[in-house]
Design an enzyme around this catalytic site. Structure first.
Site, PDB file in Angstrom:
ATOM      1  N   ASP A  32       0.693  -1.216   0.093  1.00  0.00           N
ATOM      2  CA  ASP A  32       0.145  -0.174  -0.036  1.00  0.00           C
ATOM      3  C   ASP A  32       0.845   1.477  -0.063  1.00  0.00           C
ATOM      4  OD1 ASP A  32      -2.167  -2.020   0.394  1.00  0.00           O
ATOM      5  OD2 ASP A  32      -1.806  -1.617   2.549  1.00  0.00           O
ATOM      6  N   GLU A 239     -11.421   0.034  -2.621  1.00  0.00           N
ATOM      7  CA  GLU A 239     -10.664   0.462  -1.670  1.00  0.00           C
ATOM      8  C   GLU A 239      -9.421   1.285  -2.382  1.00  0.00           C
ATOM      9  OE1 GLU A 239      -9.347  -3.070   0.728  1.00  0.00           O
ATOM     10  OE2 GLU A 239      -8.345  -3.822  -1.186  1.00  0.00           O
TER      11      GLU A 239
END
Ligand code: FUB
Length: 338
Positions: A32, A239
């Site tokens: 991420d 997301e």
């Protein structure tokens, strides 16, 4: 501090941009990646994946991260430096577990780290911590950001100096439990023919630790202005929100989750609406796909992750590759291969 050498090469053919890039960091697992250029240096704020015995589930229980490290490099292709632990879950008064995807911002001499974690009741909220250094250590506020919820914060600075917080994630990210900014533990995911759950945006207050106003849903539509249904899961939001600006337009990018793409939509305001454009990054090795996009000099880069080092979805490694625009402002689709 430890360092890693970074080798980088790319190749392309006439049909698609296929890139091969090695992990930027290999001594710990990272995912991420939120990349930023602060004072001319590249900083990466990733999740720090850890081995766990927790069984894989659609709720992401196997992502049991306990701290964050910050990394820097002087240039793409240069040495990557690990600046060590920047924040621990243990030191966040309100958090219980699962430090998921973070982001960072700089305002008026202070660096801010934004991060999701489950509170003591098991509800994901978004926290903020601050430091005088981009590498931390960061000191967390005693409470999560009032009015925040769910996961995957992205903080975007607009040209006028305003900051916006984008966030949200369905399934394990719990966004399906929030309607009109109110929590309902019993609320279910949308049915296939219902309008998909929308990500959220809120302007940050000048103190960078509060929302200036309540979060608003972000409309992502097709070219006719129609919102996507849940069954259009190759386009609807899942997301990994990211915002960047290119030629005066707002580019909102995100992961489609269970179809594993990074896609993008373009709008004229930081609040949207955004019109879907296409795929930026096709599925990578591992279930999740999560990215950031920044400009360095005259080039643009996509930071992302895959599971090359472990072969396990919850033990990921961050990577970077160049991103290219077409003359009309659309982005060329990337396909990452080892
Ligand atoms: O790293 C944990 C979660 O996996 C992130 O918050 C999601 O975006 C996905 O990458």
């Amino acid at each position: 501090q430890s360092t890693a050498r970074f080798n980088w090469f790319t190749f392309a053919d006439d049909h698609q941009q296929t890139y091969t890039s090695p992990p930027l960091i290999s001594h710990i697992y990272t995912a991420d990646p939120s990349a930023h250029l602060f004072n001319g240096k590249i900083y990466i704020y990733p999740s720090h994946d850890t081995a766990t015995n927790t069984k894989e589930s659609d709720n992401g229980d196997h992502f049991q991260m306990e701290d964050y490290h910050v990394f820097s490099m002087d240039s793409i292709g240069g040495k990557v430096t690990d600046h060590g632990i920047a924040l621990r879950a243990h030191d966040v008064p309100w958090a219980s577990k699962q430090l998921w995807a973070p982001d960072a911002a700089f305002s008026k001499g202070t660096y801010y780290l934004y991060f999701p974690a489950k509170d003591k009741e098991g509800v994901f909220k978004i926290g903020v911590a601050s430091s005088k250094q981009p590498t931390g250590p960061f000191v967390a506020e005693k409470e999560p950001i009032a009015g925040s919820y769910s996961i995957d914060p992205c903080v975007f600075r607009d040209d006028d100096g305003s900051f916006y917080l984008y966030f949200g994630g369905i399934w394990g990210g719990q966004l399906q439990h929030w309607d009109n900014n109110r929590y309902d533990a019993t609320a279910a995911l949308r049915k296939k023919n219902e309008v998909a759950i929308l990500p959220r945006v809120a302007k940050l207050a000048p103190d960078m630790k509060n929302l200036e106003s309540a979060p608003l849903p972000i409309k992502i539509t097709d070219s006719t202005g129609r919102l996507y249904n849940e069954q259009e899961n190759d386009k609807r939001f899942f997301e990994a929100a990211w915002m960047h600006k290119y030629n005066g337009k707002y580019y909102f990018s995100y992961s489609t989750g269970d179809t594993h793409n990074i896609v993008y939509a373009i709008g004229d305001s930081p609040y949207g609406p955004f019109t879907y454009q296409g795929v930026i990054l096709k599925p990578v090795d591992g279930w999740t796909n999560h990215h950031s996009i920044i400009q360095i000099g005259h080039k643009w880069y996509l930071f992302y992750h895959d599971t090359q080092l472990s072969g396990k979805t919850h033990l990921r490694n961050v990577k970077v590759m160049e991103l290219k625009y077409n003359n009309d402002g659309t982005i060329q689709t990337l396909s990452a291969s080892r």
